[in-house]
Design a protein around this motif. Structure first.
Motif, PDB file in Angstrom:
ATOM      1  N   LYS A 112      45.849  51.547  25.262  1.00 45.47           N
ATOM      2  CA  LYS A 112      44.703  52.436  25.469  1.00 45.47           C
ATOM      3  C   LYS A 112      43.524  52.109  24.552  1.00 45.47           C
ATOM      4  CE  LYS A 112      47.127  56.575  27.223  1.00 45.47           C
ATOM      5  NZ  LYS A 112      48.454  56.005  27.472  1.00 45.47           N
ATOM      6  N   ILE A 113      43.752  51.325  23.511  1.00 43.63           N
ATOM      7  CA  ILE A 113      42.654  50.957  22.603  1.00 43.63           C
ATOM      8  C   ILE A 113      41.661  50.034  23.300  1.00 43.63           C
ATOM      9  CG2 ILE A 113      42.074  49.703  20.479  1.00 43.63           C
ATOM     10  CD1 ILE A 113      44.788  50.576  19.352  1.00 43.63           C
ATOM     11  N   LEU A 114      42.140  49.179  24.187  1.00 49.82           N
ATOM     12  CA  LEU A 114      41.326  48.094  24.743  1.00 49.82           C
ATOM     13  C   LEU A 114      39.992  48.554  25.348  1.00 49.82           C
ATOM     14  CD1 LEU A 114      44.236  45.995  26.263  1.00 49.82           C
ATOM     15  CD2 LEU A 114      42.854  45.427  24.256  1.00 49.82           C
ATOM     16  N   PRO A 115      39.961  49.579  26.197  1.00 47.78           N
ATOM     17  CA  PRO A 115      38.654  49.975  26.762  1.00 47.78           C
ATOM     18  C   PRO A 115      37.648  50.439  25.707  1.00 47.78           C
ATOM     19  CG  PRO A 115      40.448  50.867  28.076  1.00 47.78           C
ATOM     20  CD  PRO A 115      41.061  50.317  26.830  1.00 47.78           C
ATOM     21  N   PHE A 116      38.134  50.931  24.565  1.00 43.74           N
ATOM     22  CA  PHE A 116      37.228  51.382  23.507  1.00 43.74           C
ATOM     23  C   PHE A 116      36.542  50.213  22.800  1.00 43.74           C
ATOM     24  CE2 PHE A 116      40.177  55.088  23.623  1.00 43.74           C
ATOM     25  CZ  PHE A 116      39.240  56.078  23.892  1.00 43.74           C
ATOM     26  N   LEU A 117      36.974  48.992  23.094  1.00 45.85           N
ATOM     27  CA  LEU A 117      36.400  47.818  22.438  1.00 45.85           C
ATOM     28  C   LEU A 117      35.396  47.079  23.316  1.00 45.85           C
ATOM     29  CD1 LEU A 117      39.661  46.372  20.820  1.00 45.85           C
ATOM     30  CD2 LEU A 117      38.059  48.047  19.869  1.00 45.85           C
ATOM     31  N   ALA A 118      34.976  47.719  24.386  1.00 48.37           N
ATOM     32  CA  ALA A 118      34.087  47.052  25.352  1.00 48.37           C
ATOM     33  C   ALA A 118      32.761  46.624  24.737  1.00 48.37           C
ATOM     34  CB  ALA A 118      33.835  47.973  26.549  1.00 48.37           C
ATOM     35  N   ASP A 119      32.315  47.302  23.688  1.00 46.80           N
ATOM     36  CA  ASP A 119      31.015  46.957  23.094  1.00 46.80           C
ATOM     37  C   ASP A 119      31.143  46.003  21.910  1.00 46.80           C
ATOM     38  OD1 ASP A 119      32.231  48.694  21.347  1.00 46.80           O
ATOM     39  OD2 ASP A 119      30.433  49.872  20.934  1.00 46.80           O
ATOM     40  N   ARG A 120      32.362  45.535  21.578  1.00 50.09           N
ATOM     41  CA  ARG A 120      32.538  44.585  20.475  1.00 50.09           C
ATOM     42  C   ARG A 120      32.205  43.173  20.955  1.00 50.09           C
ATOM     43  NH1 ARG A 120      33.905  49.256  19.317  1.00 50.09           N
ATOM     44  NH2 ARG A 120      35.243  49.810  17.544  1.00 50.09           N
ATOM     45  N   SER A 121      31.758  42.354  20.039  1.00 48.86           N
ATOM     46  CA  SER A 121      31.393  40.985  20.413  1.00 48.86           C
ATOM     47  C   SER A 121      32.180  39.969  19.592  1.00 48.86           C
ATOM     48  CB  SER A 121      29.890  40.751  20.223  1.00 48.86           C
ATOM     49  OG  SER A 121      29.520  40.934  18.872  1.00 48.86           O
ATOM     50  N   ASN A 122      32.390  38.812  20.196  1.00 50.86           N
ATOM     51  CA  ASN A 122      33.030  37.672  19.530  1.00 50.86           C
ATOM     52  C   ASN A 122      34.417  37.992  18.969  1.00 50.86           C
ATOM     53  OD1 ASN A 122      30.795  35.913  19.960  1.00 50.86           O
ATOM     54  ND2 ASN A 122      29.740  36.898  18.244  1.00 50.86           N
ATOM     55  N   LEU A 123      35.205  38.717  19.741  1.00 48.27           N
ATOM     56  CA  LEU A 123      36.583  38.986  19.340  1.00 48.27           C
ATOM     57  C   LEU A 123      37.486  37.855  19.828  1.00 48.27           C
ATOM     58  CD1 LEU A 123      36.990  42.785  20.187  1.00 48.27           C
ATOM     59  CD2 LEU A 123      36.408  41.760  17.976  1.00 48.27           C
ATOM     60  N   ALA A 124      38.522  37.569  19.043  1.00 53.45           N
ATOM     61  CA  ALA A 124      39.590  36.669  19.471  1.00 53.45           C
ATOM     62  C   ALA A 124      40.862  37.504  19.500  1.00 53.45           C
ATOM     63  CB  ALA A 124      39.732  35.506  18.512  1.00 53.45           C
ATOM     64  N   LEU A 125      41.346  37.806  20.694  1.00 53.71           N
ATOM     65  CA  LEU A 125      42.467  38.734  20.867  1.00 53.71           C
ATOM     66  C   LEU A 125      43.698  38.002  21.368  1.00 53.71           C
ATOM     67  CD1 LEU A 125      43.716  41.596  21.081  1.00 53.71           C
ATOM     68  CD2 LEU A 125      42.696  41.749  23.376  1.00 53.71           C
ATOM     69  N   MET A 126      44.815  38.208  20.668  1.00 53.05           N
ATOM     70  CA  MET A 126      46.100  37.674  21.113  1.00 53.05           C
ATOM     71  C   MET A 126      47.034  38.842  21.434  1.00 53.05           C
ATOM     72  SD  MET A 126      48.617  34.911  19.271  1.00 53.05           S
ATOM     73  CE  MET A 126      48.561  35.793  17.722  1.00 53.05           C
ATOM     74  N   VAL A 127      47.692  38.768  22.588  1.00 53.05           N
ATOM     75  CA  VAL A 127      48.639  39.794  23.008  1.00 53.05           C
ATOM     76  C   VAL A 127      49.910  39.114  23.503  1.00 53.05           C
ATOM     77  CG1 VAL A 127      46.839  41.460  23.629  1.00 53.05           C
ATOM     78  CG2 VAL A 127      47.711  39.880  25.353  1.00 53.05           C
ATOM     79  N   HIS A 128      50.985  39.900  23.600  1.00 55.17           N
ATOM     80  CA  HIS A 128      52.225  39.361  24.155  1.00 55.17           C
ATOM     81  C   HIS A 128      52.713  40.204  25.337  1.00 55.17           C
ATOM     82  CE1 HIS A 128      55.245  42.253  22.272  1.00 55.17           C
ATOM     83  NE2 HIS A 128      54.092  42.594  21.729  1.00 55.17           N
TER      84      HIS A 128
END
Length: 271
Positions: A112-128
């Motif tokens: 549920k955190i992911l949609p709250f990060l829509a305005d962040r820039s230049n993120l490098a996200l790793m998920v499993h």
């Protein structure tokens, strides 16, 4: 507002005294703890709000839990739980800044955190978790990667030695993980041992680790430890936490910052 250590300790002792006796008057509590009746009533108001006890005609009465319950708080209905998860996710998202390298572990709150990060820039996200990767693609403009690893039939979660090896080689600014359980020794737990092992690797390489939880189970037999409270930078969970567990937090150098919407944040005290 941060509660002082002395007031927190007194409130925990009040709960224990009321639990043992069943009912105690304000006057008696004032004498036992050598504080004014005004202070006692403030304590009781707080403890009643947290569902530890109820007040009635100048007395405090213990709020008994249902027999057999082995959780921090009474079980919430599905709608209430989802609202709590969303509130925890919203506050966890505040810790994410632009230009960060992130590792998100699987879990309903972390998802549920992911949609709250829509305005962040230049993120490098790793998920499993493949489902989380799909959500990230919908809401975020970021560098997105999967850990790789083993995928069980019908599952979406990648684990195993290959996933652990890849995570161990990454540079991670912030790791956000979700706990299913929390035991009396301050161990944070996951029900799946493979997920717990991957989480353990991630938090060891990350510069900062935040753990989120909603009504975590207390039985260590039902989970595998991936961290201790002393190993993390912050813990976000709902405000039904019980007194013995609350007492663990300052012992592990985590100080309380009460947030809105029934969320507690325990942050590592910076010396």
């Amino acid at each position: 507002m941060l509660a002082s250590k002395s007031s927190l300790k007194r409130r925990l002792q009040i709960v224990e005294l009321v639990r043992k006796r069943g009912e105690v008057s304000v006057e008696e509590l004032s004498q036992v703890f050598d504080v004014s009746s005004v202070t006692v009533r403030t304590d009781l108001t707080y403890l009643e709000q947290q569902r530890y006890l109820v007040r009635s005609f100048g007395k405090a009465r213990y709020l008994a839990q249902k027999a057999g319950e082995n959780i921090l708080v009474p079980v919430a209905d599905e709608a209430t739980r989802k609202a709590l998860e969303l509130a925890i996710a919203r506050f966890a998202a505040e810790a994410v800044d632009d230009h960060q390298s992130l590792m998100f572990g699987t879990g309903a709150i972390v998802h549920k955190i992911l949609p709250f990060l829509a305005d962040r820039s230049n993120l490098a996200l790793m998920v499993h978790d493949i489902e989380m990767a799909r959500t990230a693609q919908r809401f975020l403009h970021c560098e997105l990667s999967l850990t790789g690893g083993q995928l069980e039939t019908g599952e979406t979660i990648l684990t195993g030695p290959d996933a652990e090896a890849l995570v161990s080689r990454r540079s991670i600014d912030l790791c956000i993980l979700e706990a299913n359980g929390l035991d009396r020794d301050g161990q944070l737990l996951r029900t799946d041992p493979e997920v717990a092992r991957l989480f353990d690797v991630a938090r060891k390489v990350a510069k900062r680790t935040i753990v989120v939880a909603c009504q975590p189970q207390l039985d260590e037999r039902d989970g595998e430890a991936f961290a201790n409270l002393a190993d993390i930078d912050a813990l976000l969970l709902d405000d039904g936490i019980d007194p013995p567990t609350m007492e663990l937090m300052p012992q592990r150098n985590l100080m309380l910052d009460r947030r809105e919407s029934g969320v507690l944040e325990f942050r590592k005290e910076v010396s």
